[in-house]
Design a protein around this motif. Structure first.
Motif, PDB file in Angstrom:
ATOM      1  N   SER A   1      56.467  -1.693  10.117  1.00  0.00           N
ATOM      2  CA  SER A   1      55.707  -1.793  11.366  1.00  0.00           C
ATOM      3  C   SER A   1      54.917  -0.511  11.634  1.00  0.00           C
ATOM      4  N   HIS A   2      55.487   0.632  11.264  1.00  0.00           N
ATOM      5  CA  HIS A   2      54.766   1.895  11.419  1.00  0.00           C
ATOM      6  C   HIS A   2      53.535   1.923  10.513  1.00  0.00           C
ATOM      7  N   LYS A   3      53.708   1.453   9.280  1.00  0.00           N
ATOM      8  CA  LYS A   3      52.588   1.438   8.337  1.00  0.00           C
ATOM      9  C   LYS A   3      51.476   0.514   8.817  1.00  0.00           C
ATOM     10  N   LYS A   4      51.858  -0.589   9.455  1.00  0.00           N
ATOM     11  CA  LYS A   4      50.843  -1.507   9.973  1.00  0.00           C
ATOM     12  C   LYS A   4      49.980  -0.827  11.027  1.00  0.00           C
ATOM     13  N   VAL A   5      50.628  -0.031  11.877  1.00  0.00           N
ATOM     14  CA  VAL A   5      49.883   0.687  12.916  1.00  0.00           C
ATOM     15  C   VAL A   5      48.927   1.699  12.293  1.00  0.00           C
ATOM     16  N   LEU A   6      49.405   2.436  11.287  1.00  0.00           N
ATOM     17  CA  LEU A   6      48.562   3.440  10.635  1.00  0.00           C
ATOM     18  C   LEU A   6      47.395   2.792   9.893  1.00  0.00           C
ATOM     19  N   LYS A   7      47.672   1.693   9.207  1.00  0.00           N
ATOM     20  CA  LYS A   7      46.605   0.998   8.478  1.00  0.00           C
ATOM     21  C   LYS A   7      45.599   0.371   9.447  1.00  0.00           C
ATOM     22  N   LYS A   8      46.099  -0.091  10.584  1.00  0.00           N
ATOM     23  CA  LYS A   8      45.224  -0.655  11.593  1.00  0.00           C
ATOM     24  C   LYS A   8      44.243   0.406  12.094  1.00  0.00           C
ATOM     25  N   MET A   9      44.743   1.629  12.294  1.00  0.00           N
ATOM     26  CA  MET A   9      43.870   2.717  12.722  1.00  0.00           C
ATOM     27  C   MET A   9      42.850   3.048  11.647  1.00  0.00           C
ATOM     28  N   LEU A  10      43.279   3.086  10.385  1.00  0.00           N
ATOM     29  CA  LEU A  10      42.356   3.394   9.288  1.00  0.00           C
ATOM     30  C   LEU A  10      41.244   2.355   9.192  1.00  0.00           C
ATOM     31  N   LYS A  11      41.596   1.080   9.351  1.00  0.00           N
ATOM     32  CA  LYS A  11      40.591   0.015   9.291  1.00  0.00           C
ATOM     33  C   LYS A  11      39.605   0.129  10.440  1.00  0.00           C
ATOM     34  N   PHE A  12      40.134   0.472  11.611  1.00  0.00           N
ATOM     35  CA  PHE A  12      39.258   0.610  12.778  1.00  0.00           C
ATOM     36  C   PHE A  12      38.284   1.779  12.585  1.00  0.00           C
ATOM     37  N   LEU A  13      38.791   2.894  12.075  1.00  0.00           N
ATOM     38  CA  LEU A  13      37.935   4.067  11.876  1.00  0.00           C
ATOM     39  C   LEU A  13      36.905   3.818  10.777  1.00  0.00           C
ATOM     40  N   ALA A  14      37.331   3.158   9.699  1.00  0.00           N
ATOM     41  CA  ALA A  14      36.440   2.961   8.556  1.00  0.00           C
ATOM     42  C   ALA A  14      35.384   1.886   8.809  1.00  0.00           C
ATOM     43  N   LYS A  15      35.824   0.744   9.343  1.00  0.00           N
ATOM     44  CA  LYS A  15      34.909  -0.399   9.456  1.00  0.00           C
ATOM     45  C   LYS A  15      34.745  -0.916  10.883  1.00  0.00           C
ATOM     46  N   GLY A  16      35.464  -0.320  11.824  1.00  0.00           N
ATOM     47  CA  GLY A  16      35.385  -0.811  13.197  1.00  0.00           C
ATOM     48  C   GLY A  16      36.151  -2.094  13.408  1.00  0.00           C
TER      49      GLY A  16
ATOM     50  N   ASP B   1      43.864   5.713  26.967  1.00  0.00           N
ATOM     51  CA  ASP B   1      42.883   4.785  27.527  1.00  0.00           C
ATOM     52  C   ASP B   1      43.357   3.359  27.270  1.00  0.00           C
ATOM     53  N   PRO B   2      43.635   2.595  28.322  1.00  0.00           N
ATOM     54  CA  PRO B   2      44.118   1.217  28.141  1.00  0.00           C
ATOM     55  C   PRO B   2      43.149   0.344  27.351  1.00  0.00           C
ATOM     56  N   ASP B   3      41.868   0.708  27.316  1.00  0.00           N
ATOM     57  CA  ASP B   3      40.896  -0.070  26.549  1.00  0.00           C
ATOM     58  C   ASP B   3      41.177  -0.026  25.049  1.00  0.00           C
ATOM     59  N   TYR B   4      41.984   0.954  24.625  1.00  0.00           N
ATOM     60  CA  TYR B   4      42.303   1.090  23.195  1.00  0.00           C
ATOM     61  C   TYR B   4      43.766   0.761  22.919  1.00  0.00           C
ATOM     62  N   SER B   5      44.368  -0.044  23.780  1.00  0.00           N
ATOM     63  CA  SER B   5      45.760  -0.446  23.567  1.00  0.00           C
ATOM     64  C   SER B   5      45.954  -1.173  22.247  1.00  0.00           C
ATOM     65  N   PHE B   6      44.899  -1.822  21.759  1.00  0.00           N
ATOM     66  CA  PHE B   6      45.004  -2.574  20.498  1.00  0.00           C
ATOM     67  C   PHE B   6      45.308  -1.666  19.307  1.00  0.00           C
ATOM     68  N   LEU B   7      45.152  -0.355  19.482  1.00  0.00           N
ATOM     69  CA  LEU B   7      45.440   0.590  18.401  1.00  0.00           C
ATOM     70  C   LEU B   7      46.894   1.069  18.418  1.00  0.00           C
ATOM     71  N   SER B   8      47.705   0.564  19.358  1.00  0.00           N
ATOM     72  CA  SER B   8      49.121   0.969  19.471  1.00  0.00           C
ATOM     73  C   SER B   8      49.237   2.487  19.490  1.00  0.00           C
ATOM     74  N   LEU B   9      48.557   3.108  20.442  1.00  0.00           N
ATOM     75  CA  LEU B   9      48.462   4.564  20.479  1.00  0.00           C
ATOM     76  C   LEU B   9      49.803   5.241  20.735  1.00  0.00           C
ATOM     77  N   GLY B  10      50.753   4.540  21.384  1.00  0.00           N
ATOM     78  CA  GLY B  10      52.076   5.121  21.566  1.00  0.00           C
ATOM     79  C   GLY B  10      52.769   5.355  20.242  1.00  0.00           C
ATOM     80  N   VAL B  11      52.733   4.341  19.374  1.00  0.00           N
ATOM     81  CA  VAL B  11      53.341   4.456  18.047  1.00  0.00           C
ATOM     82  C   VAL B  11      52.550   5.444  17.193  1.00  0.00           C
ATOM     83  N   TYR B  12      51.238   5.324  17.241  1.00  0.00           N
ATOM     84  CA  TYR B  12      50.396   6.186  16.399  1.00  0.00           C
ATOM     85  C   TYR B  12      50.598   7.658  16.749  1.00  0.00           C
ATOM     86  N   SER B  13      50.633   7.982  18.040  1.00  0.00           N
ATOM     87  CA  SER B  13      50.791   9.382  18.436  1.00  0.00           C
ATOM     88  C   SER B  13      52.164   9.919  18.030  1.00  0.00           C
ATOM     89  N   ALA B  14      53.201   9.084  18.120  1.00  0.00           N
ATOM     90  CA  ALA B  14      54.535   9.521  17.703  1.00  0.00           C
ATOM     91  C   ALA B  14      54.555   9.852  16.214  1.00  0.00           C
TER      92      ALA B  14
END
Length: 520
Positions: free
Chosen positions: A89-104, A373-386
Motif C-alpha cells: 500500500s505504501h508503494k502504491k502511494v509512492l507510485k501514484k505520486m510519480l505518475k502524477f508528477l510525470a504525466k499528470g 491542501d484538501p484539493d490534493y487528497s487524491f495523492l494520499s499526502l498523509g502517507v506520502y509525507s510519513a
C-alpha cells in the motif's frame, strides 16, 4: 576564565493535578486526562528524554496522558527507519505520486488519507481557552534579571567543585535572558538557518544530478531490461555514491529511496520540491512563506476538521505550529540542518500543498503535525509525507549515526482511525510503566484484550529512570535557583511537596536535575 555553555537550561512551569478535557478520539466530553506543564524554553536533549517517558508537545504546552485513567490510552510509537521496507500500500502511494508528477495522471478510486497526529483537536481537545490561560499565567520576562543573577551566584558556588570533576562549563545568563518569554514567538531568538543555494546540501532534497548523467542512467536501465538476468548486476548509476542504505538490484524490489527519488522525465507535467525551513521568524524563507503556509492551514482545518474560522486564526496557528520551546542547536557532530523545530514544506509547481511540522532531536525525527491542501487528497499526502520523513531520517542517519528513529506521536489502539501507525514497521511501543520499548507485534494481543497494558513482561522490572533523589531537583524560586532539598525547608504548605514530587516522578531523575522548575 570560565567558559559559558551555548544554551540555557530548560525552564518549565508544572501544573499540579490533572487536566480533564474532551477526547478528540472517542468524543467523551471529560474522559481525556493528562498531566501538563508550560515549557518557556527547552533543550532538545531534555525533550528527547521526555518523549521517551511518554510526554508530547503541542506548541509550548507539554503533556503526558494519564494512561491508566484516560478514556483512550495513547502509547508513544516509534518506527525503525533503518530496517523499514515499504508495504504494498505504501508503494502504491509512492507510485501514484510519480505518475502524477510525470504525466499528470490521477489514479481512480478513493484513497483514505492518514495524517499524522492532530495535536490540537486530538491531543488537547481543542481547548484553546486552557492554553491561553497557561500562556499568560507566568510571564518569566519580568524574572529574567533575577534568574540571571541567581544562575551566576549558583555557578560561582559550584565552580571549584566543577573544576575538580573536570568540568568548568557554566550557563550564560545572557542566553537565558533571551530565551525567556510568555509563549509568543520571540524575535530575539537566533535559530540556525538552513543552507542557502550553493552553500551546502539540503538533506530534505535528493542530491543534484546533471542531465547528462540522468540520460546515461536511463540508457543503462533500458539495456538492463533488455539484457539477460544478472548481466548488469551491481552496476551503479553514475554520480551516485555508495550508501549503507539498502539499494534495489535487478532481481529485488525497489527501495524506499528508489521510489521517492526516481528521476522524472524532462517533460514532466509537475515539479515537486521539499524544503526544510527552520521555525523562526528571523529566517527569511520561513517569514516569506508564512502567509501562504497559514492560508493552507486555515483551508485544511476548515475542510478536513470542520473548524469554525475563529478557531483557526493566525494566533492559534502561530501558537501551536510555529511557537516551539525547543532551542535550535547546531553542534559540529550533528545534522547539517541542526536540531530543533522545522516545517517541511511540499511545493508543487511553485505552490505549497502540504507542510509537515517536525522536531529533529538527538536520536530521532519526531512528527508533530501535518496540514495539506484538501484539493490534493487524491495523492494520499498523509502517507506520502510519513514515507518522506522516514527517508529523511535515514538521510540524517548517514551523517549523524545516533539519529536512528522516527517518532510518529501516539498510537491509539482503541481508535480505528489511529491504528494505521502500526503499519509502519518495524516499530515499537513505549511501556507506560517501565518506559522500555517493545516491538508492536508483542503488544497487539494484549491491546486487543485491554485498552491499558503494561508491555514489559518482567513483573519485577521497574522504571530505571525514575526520580531516586528528589532533593537534587532544581527549582527557581524568589530570584534564586536552588536544589529542592533547600527549597522545601522554607515551605509551610504541605501540598507543595506532593506537587513537586509528582513532577519529579513524571519527568524522571535526569530531567529533574537539568531543568529548572519554576515555583511561585
Amino acid at each position: 576564565m570560565a567558559s559559558w555553555s551555548a544554551h540555557s537550561p530548560s525552564i518549565v512551569e508544572y501544573f499540579e493535578g490533572e487536566d480533564f478535557y474532551r477526547c478528540g478520539y472517542c468524543k467523551n466530553e471529560a474522559g481525556s486526562r493528562s498531566h501538563g506543564m508550560w515549557a518557556h524554553s527547552m533543550t532538545v536533549q531534555d525533550y528527547q528524554d521526555l518523549i521517551d517517558r511518554g510526554w508530547r508537545r503541542s506548541g509550548k504546552y507539554v503533556y503526558k496522558p494519564v494512561m491508566d485513567q484516560t478514556c483512550c490510552p495513547q502509547y508513544t510509537i516509534r518506527c525503525r527507519p533503518l530496517l523499514f521496507q515499504p508495504s504494498k500500500s505504501h508503494k502504491k502511494v509512492l507510485k501514484k505520486m510519480l505518475k502524477f508528477l510525470a504525466k499528470g495522471e490521477i489514479s481512480k478510486g478513493s484513497f483514505e488519507d492518514e495524517p499524522m497526529d492532530s495535536t490540537m483537536e486530538d491531543a488537547v481537545g481543542g481547548d484553546f481557552a486552557l492554553i491561553n490561560k497557561l500562556d499568560l499565567k507566568c510571564d518569566l520576562k519580568t524574572l529574567s534579571s533575577d534568574l540571571k543573577a541567581s544562575i551566576e551566584s549558583e555557578e560561582k558556588k559550584k565552580e571549584k567543585s566543577s573544576k575538580k570533576e573536570g568540568s568548568n562549563e557554566l550557563i550564560d545568563p545572557q542566553v537565558i535572558e533571551e530565551k525567556l518569554g510568555s509563549g509568543e514567538p520571540s524575535h530575539s531568538i537566533k535559530v540556525h538557518r538552513g543552507p542557502k543555494p550553493g552553500k551546502g546540501a539540503d538533506l530534505s532534497k535528493p542530491p543534484c544530478r546533471k542531465a547528462k548523467e540522468m540520460r546515461k542512467e536511463r540508457r543503462q536501465l533500458k539495456l538492463r531490461q533488455q539484457a539477460p538476468a544478472g548481466a548488469f548486476e551491481g552496476l551503479q548509476a553514475p554520480g551516485q555514491p555508495a550508501s549503507s542504505l539498502p539499494k534495489a538490484k535487478s532481481n529485488q524490489p525497489k527501495s524506499l529511496e528508489d521510489l521517492i527519488f526516481e528521476s522524472s522525465p524532462e517533460n514532466a507535467s509537475h515539479k515537486l520540491e521539499v524544503r526544510l525551513v527552520p521555525v523562526s521568524f528571523e529566517d527569511p524563507e520561513f517569514k516569506s512563506s508564512f502567509s501562504q503556509s497559514f492560508s493552507l492551514y486555515v483551508k485544511y482545518q476548515m475542510t478536513i476538521h470542520q473548524d469554525p474560522p475563529d478557531e483557526c486564526g493566525k494566533t492559534e496557528f502561530t501558537r501551536f505550529l510555529c511557537s516551539s520551546p525547543l532551542e535550535a542547536e547546531h553542534p559540529a557532530n550533528g545534522p547539517e540542518c541542526g536540531y530543533g523545530s522545522f516545517h517541511q514544506q511540499y511545493w508543487l509547481d511553485g505552490k505549497i500543498i502540504a507542510v509537515g511540522v517536525i522536531d529533529i532531536l538527538p536520536y530521532c525525527v519526531s512528527s508533530v503535525y501535518l496540514y495539506y491542501d484538501p484539493d490534493y487528497s487524491f495523492l494520499s499526502l498523509g502517507v506520502y509525507s510519513a514515507l518522506r520523513e522516514i527517508a529523511f531520517t535515514r538521510q540524517l542517519h548517514e551523517r549523524t549515526s545516533q539519529v536512528s528513529y522516527y517518532y510518529m506521536g501516539f498510537y491509539i489502539h482503541s481508535c480505528p482511525k489511529m491504528k494505521y501507525k502500526g503499519q509502519y514497521r518495524p516499530s515499537d511501543l513505549l511501556c507506560p510503566e517501565t518506559y522500555i520499548w517493545v516491538p508492536i507485534e508483542q503488544c497487539l494481543p494484549s491491546l486487543d484484550n485491554s485498552k491499558y497494558c503494561r508491555f514489559n513482561q518482567d513483573p519485577q522490572a521497574v522504571d530505571e529512570g525514575r526520580s531516586k533523589e528528589p532533593d537534587r531537583l532544581r527549582v527557581f524560586h524568589k530570584k534564586s535557583v536552588m536544589p529542592y532539598g533547600v527549597y522545601k525547608n522554607h515551605q509551610k504548605d504541605s501540598s507543595e511537596e506532593a506537587t513537586v514530587l509528582q513532577y519529579a516522578s513524571l519527568v524522571g531523575q535526569k530531567c529533574s536535575e537539568r531543568m529548572l522548575l519554576f515555583r511561585n
